[in-house]
Write an enzyme that holds these catalytic residues in place. Structure first.
Site, short mmCIF file in Angstrom:
data_model
loop_
_atom_site.label_atom_id
_atom_site.label_comp_id
_atom_site.label_asym_id
_atom_site.label_seq_id
_atom_site.Cartn_x
_atom_site.Cartn_y
_atom_site.Cartn_z
CG ASN A 10 -1.51 -1.34 1.15
OD1 ASN A 10 -3.19 -1.37 0.25
ND2 ASN A 10 -1.93 -1.90 2.22
CE1 TYR A 22 0.39 5.09 7.62
CE2 TYR A 22 -1.49 5.53 5.91
CZ TYR A 22 -0.22 4.47 6.58
OH TYR A 22 -0.70 3.54 7.52
CG ASN A 73 7.50 1.82 5.79
OD1 ASN A 73 6.17 1.10 6.35
ND2 ASN A 73 7.11 3.41 5.88
CD GLU A 97 10.44 -1.91 12.01
OE1 GLU A 97 11.62 -2.50 12.89
OE2 GLU A 97 9.25 -1.95 12.24
CG HIS A 99 6.89 1.81 10.95
ND1 HIS A 99 6.00 0.77 9.88
CD2 HIS A 99 8.06 0.99 11.82
CE1 HIS A 99 6.46 -0.61 10.14
NE2 HIS A 99 7.70 -0.17 11.50
NE ARG A 106 -1.79 4.35 11.83
CZ ARG A 106 -1.53 4.39 11.27
NH1 ARG A 106 -0.51 3.96 10.53
NH2 ARG A 106 -2.65 4.20 10.23
C1 DQA Z 1 3.38 2.03 8.58
C2 DQA Z 1 2.51 2.16 9.11
C3 DQA Z 1 1.62 0.52 9.69
O1 DQA Z 1 0.95 -0.26 10.74
C4 DQA Z 1 0.67 0.58 8.39
O2 DQA Z 1 0.65 -0.86 8.01
C5 DQA Z 1 1.38 1.57 6.86
C6 DQA Z 1 2.47 2.02 6.65
C7 DQA Z 1 3.94 3.85 8.16
O3 DQA Z 1 5.18 3.82 7.19
O4 DQA Z 1 3.71 4.42 9.01
O5 DQA Z 1 0.87 0.43 5.51
O6 DQA Z 1 4.85 1.11 8.29
#
Ligand code: DQA
Length: 146
Positions: A10, A22, A73, A97, A99, A106
């Protein structure tokens, strides 16, 4: 220094996906940000995104074979994919990693990442700037290692 910036499911929808969470930066803009930052820092950066878990596993295996650094990510896979975690555990180079959102602020199911325990470090909640910071860290580490 070779760096793979790998993005899970996604994230190709950035810019239109839940912009309140985002932000408005598109995936194309994110690619440009990573490539430009890499060029400034003297890193050889390749950016990829996939919605297919097996594809990400293949990229992680290749990065492990090359001993390359990875900025990852894992998106939703962060929260449940033992396969992604196991592939990350094979990496020989550093793994950052990233995010975009603050997963700890969240829904509860996002609070835990199965990848974090095998990552060198984790950046979350700083928007797409997290990618830039990850690349800066890798460049600084490479310089001290020289
Ligand atoms: C994410 C956070 C995840 O929980 C989510 O499923 C995503 C994006 C972030 O970049 O904040 O797809 O990894």
């Amino acid at each position: 220094m070779k760096v793979y910036v790998l993005n899970g499911p996604n994230l190709g929808r950035l810019g239109t996906r839940q912009v309140d969470v985002y932000g408005v930066t598109s995936y194309a803009d994110l690619v440009a940000l990573c490539v430009d930052t890499g060029a400034e820092l003297g890193l050889d950066v390749t950016v990829r995104q996939t919605d297919a878990e097996h594809e990400l596993l293949g990229w992680l295996h290749a990065a492990a074979d090359e001993g390359a650094a990875v900025v990852l990510n894992p998106a939703a896979w962060s929260h449940y994919s033992i396969a992604v975690r196991d592939a990350c555990a094979m990496l020989r180079g550093p793994l950052i990693e990233v995010h975009i959102s603050n997963i700890h602020a969240r829904e509860e199911f996002r609070h835990h990442s199965v990848v974090s325990a095998v990552a060198t470090g984790v950046i979350c909640g700083l928007g797409v700037d997290g990618y830039r910071l990850a690349l800066r860290h890798l460049a600084a580490q490479a310089e001290t290692a020289d």
